[in-house]
Design a protein around this motif. Structure first.
Motif: not given
Length: 834
Positions: A632-636, A702-704
């Protein structure tokens, strides 16, 4: 000698020494008093003698027989470099004298059979002892010692495996126990707690029932043999002829058994057990009774059956008996075809289950007399074909001897002539034929492993990272080649598919070799996963050749090291590729499902991540796909404050057919492979696909969430920059309006992400939001291989609705408030926010 060896003076006839010396002598002189010499002498009146005048006159100072155990094997004596009264004697035990040798005390060591000692000349308290268990260090003159179990130095005579999953490897260790070790451990590395002895002793063959791996037959010296049941830990002595042989010469016994006498189970019937002394024996009741299946199949020459040792000290401990069957094998193709090879150079075969035996010893032109027939390998492809590995190094002949017959021994062919790949002085101990490819041979020599693609016509090294060490045995278990080394423990090639695929690298500039079956094994839970807390789990070599399991955090701190850890095979699909000249600028690997749908692509030009493993240099390389779909895309700068653990890691692919495409230098190659579920797991294909589908949904949701929050954060940065600009340009009202818009965006973001959490403990004060809950649910669903419980699906539906609502609210705030701010900025004659 006092002139560097140019001339010598004999001292053995000087006063004080026994007359007519014919035994072994150990000698040392005192560096602290060079005219003082000690001699440990094997003689009728032997013992520890000392001279204080450089050997002119001698005195018997100690006749303790414990100092002269097995003289042919020991007689080691060492002087202290600074104390003229101190001297050490090594044999089964270690002895020390501090009064010039007149009295001795035993110094305990971690292992028996002490063969060497180094004493630091500058600090005699510092010592290094070499014994049959390894090497150990003392810093206090032998009061305490380091462990010998910190190096993989086990000496295995033979190797076999069982048929469970993961399969286990078995062998007998010189001067130690038998050992069963798993090929894979759920602990993350193979540690001592995963191993156990299986009866028998240090020297014997081992045979494991294929239908019940708890039942193990194992041998030892003095003809001892046991049946061990691992389920009950019960061990029964089933020695073929339990007459104590100690003290007797080989010729005076009813049966003669070698130090490593063969024990095998029939590949056709697990109830048929064979053992060999100078006769072949068969049992059909687990060793409760034995039938003599052959006559004496050795030369049995009287001169070779006399008591061993002498002329002073005999050594009849049964370990050096001669005139025995050293190799035994039954054809895997045809039941009742049994081969036997002796340590005095004979080969026999029966084709009628032991009713008659034929002497099929190769002619002397191919194999000179009294060769030790070390291994007989029955071809897995043809009943009449067998291979033999023999040695004659004990007769000062170190040539490699590998022979083949294709007609039950009626004719033979020498496959190793010293010029076709195996060096002329690298004698051969074992040979095996690959069961998946006829004519593909593996040979173990005194220094390493060789392979042949043309049935022995030519050989090439297959050493890789295997240490230079004697290879006493090899075995093949499905797609793995296992080596029993004599000094470096067990080593495994866990994927033979690349070796089986071609005789040699082809002319194509890009080659992608076939993959063996890939097993979908759930990773260990013993240590935190890297995605949870940033830990790394890996094996390293440290302190010489010792293997250690190291657990460390992402910054390389907080290390935990466990020595003596064996390495697990890689988790995932391990593929092998070859690149030719010139080196390509980029290498790409693309994994797809059976329908051709792309799963992941890795590039050598990736700045970080697994793609960095892809090598572009010419040669053969390996890459391991961990079987996971993209994360999933991580959030820095956001901490996933999930109490149950959570991560953005992608789901593991379900069992099925897959393919991989290699691209390099304008060329491509593709290989298909099968991913199978761990046989220990009861989950069905439908269960695992349901789990996979839910994990994909969680990942995508979660990516969204993270992508929506990331867009909003970038927008807030722009709004903040406009706020500063508006203040600088004298627009305080608009600046205040921009500040409020940024606050509204942050408030909407906080419905999805708790931005105040910076560490695990913060979640007690700042409850995790929907992103952390989704990440936590991912860990829950992926915890084991099974259909997700209904409550997991229900929880996802609830979290999905919360996520959608939060994303919609954030979008609404963005459209309404940022749009309103833009209109006011435009009215002021300024360009709007992008």
């Amino acid at each position: 000698s006092s002139d560097g060896g140019e001339s010598w003076t004999e001292l053995t006839g000087n006063p004080g020494l026994p007359e007519g010396l014919k035994g072994r002598i150990g000698v040392t002189l005192s560096p602290a008093r060079p005219e003082r010499v000690w001699a440990l002498i094997e003689a009728k009146d032997g013992g520890l003698y000392r001279s204080d005048d450089g050997g002119a006159r001698w005195e018997l100072v100690n006749d303790n027989p414990d100092l002269r155990q097995r003289p042919w094997y020991y007689m080691h004596i060492f002087a202290d470099p600074k104390d003229a009264e101190a001297v050490w004697v090594l044999n089964l035990r270690m002895w020390k004298s501090t009064d010039g040798g007149k009295s001795v005390v035993q110094v305990p060591t971690p292992h028996g059979d002490n063969h060497d000692l180094w004493i630091d000349p500058a600090n005699p308290r510092r010592m290094l002892n070499g014994n049959d268990g390894g090497a150990c260090v003392s810093l206090d003159s032998g009061v305490t010692w380091s462990s010998i179990y910190n190096q993989p130095t086990a000496q295995f005579y033979h190797v076999t495996t069982d048929d469970q999953f993961p399969y286990r490897i078995y062998g007998a260790q010189q001067d130690n126990s038998t050992l069963s070790v798993p090929s894979y451990s759920d602990k993350g590395a193979i540690v001592a707690g995963d191993t156990y002895p299986v009866g028998g002793g240090e020297s014997g063959y081992i045979a494991v029932r294929p239908d019940n791996p708890d039942i193990v037959f194992a041998g030892s010296y003095a003809s001892r043999m046991t049946r061990y049941n691992h389920a009950s830990a019960n061990e029964v002595d089933i020695t073929v002829w339990p007459e104590d042989p100690i003290g007797y010469g080989a010729g005076s016994l009813r049966y003669r058994f070698q130090w490593t006498f063969p024990i095998i189970l029939s590949p056709h019937d697990p109830n048929v057990l064979y053992a060999a002394g100078n006769h072949v024996f068969r049992s059909t009741d687990g060793g409760q009774s034995w039938q003599e299946l052959s006559p004496d199949l050795t030369r049995a020459e009287p001169e070779t059956l006399k008591p061993s040792g002498g002329p002073i000290t005999l050594d009849n401990v049964s370990t050096e008996y001669y005139g025995t069957i050293f190799a035994l094998a039954e054809s895997r193709v045809r039941q009742g075809v049994i081969w036997a090879g002796s340590d005095d150079g004979l080969i026999h075969v029966t084709r009628d289950n032991g009713q008659s035996w034929q002497n099929v010893t190769p002619p002397r032109s191919l194999l000179d007399e009294f060769a030790l027939i070390n291994i007989i390998e029955c071809s897995p492809h043809d009943a009449g074909t067998a291979y033999v590995a023999a040695t004659r190094y004990k007769l000062d002949d170190t040539k490699p001897y590998i022979l083949k017959t294709g007609d039950y021994g009626q004719s033979w062919q020498l496959l190793s002539n010293g010029t076709n790949g195996i060096p002329a002085d690298d004698f051969t101990r074992t040979v095996r034929e690959d069961p998946a490819r006829r004519g593909l041979l593996y040979a173990g020599t005194e220094t390493g492993v060789y392979l042949s693609y043309d049935d022995g016509a030519s050989w090439q090294p297959a050493q890789g990272n295997l240490p230079l060490t004697p290879i006493h045995d090899l075995t093949i278990h499905h797609d793995a080649l296992i080596a029993a080394t004599h000094g470096r423990s067990f080593w495994v090639i866990d994927d033979l598919a690349p070796l089986r695929s071609a005789a040699a690298p082809g002319e194509a500039p890009v080659q992608l070799y076939p993959l063996s079956t890939v097993w979908r094994i759930h990773g260990p839970h013993r240590f935190p996963t890297p995605q949870t807390v940033g830990y790394k789990v890996y094996l390293q070599a440290g302190g010489g050749s010792a293997l250690g399991l190291v657990v460390t955090d992402a910054d390389g701190e907080k290390q935990i090291t466990l020595l003596d850890a064996g390495e697990n095979p890689p988790h995932g699909a391990a593929l092998t590729y070859r690149l030719g000249e010139p080196a390509p600028e980029e290498v790409k690997l693309t994994f797809s499902d059976a329908g051709g749908n792309e799963i992941r692509t890795f590039s050598s030009q990736d700045e970080e991540g697994p793609g960095k493993q892809l090598k572009t240099t010419p040669g053969v390389h390996r890459f391991v796909w961990d079987l996971r779909y993209p994360d999933a895309t991580k959030l820095e700068n956001t901490f996933l404050s999930a109490y149950w653990g959570g991560s953005t890691i992608g789901p593991v692919a379900p069992p099925g057919r897959y393919q991989v495409r290699l691209e390099a230098g304008g060329q491509s190659a593709t290989q298909a492979f099968e991913l199978r579920e761990d046989p220990r797991i009861a989950a069905s294909q439908a269960d695992l696909e349901a789990q996979f589908e839910l994990l994909l949904n969680i990942r995508d949701k979660l990516t969204a969430v993270h992508e929506a929050v990331d867009r909003s954060r970038k927008l807030r940065q722009q709004v903040g920059a406009w706020q500063a600009r508006l203040e600088a340009e004298g627009q305080p009202e608009l600046a205040e309006e921009a500040k409020k818009v940024a606050e509204w965006l942050l408030e909407a973001e906080n419905e999805l992400v708790e931005s105040r959490s910076k560490g695990a403990a913060d979640s007690f004060n700042y409850p995790p939001k929907v992103n952390s809950k989704l990440a936590s649910l991912q860990s829950t669903v992926a915890y084991g291989d099974s259909r997700p419980p209904q409550q997991c699906a229900d929880t996802y539906q609830q979290l999905s609705r919360e996520a959608d609502q939060g994303i919609a609210n954030l979008s609404e705030v963005t459209q309404a408030e940022v749009g309103n701010l833009n209109r006011k900025i435009a009215a002021a004659g300024l360009p709007p926010i992008g």
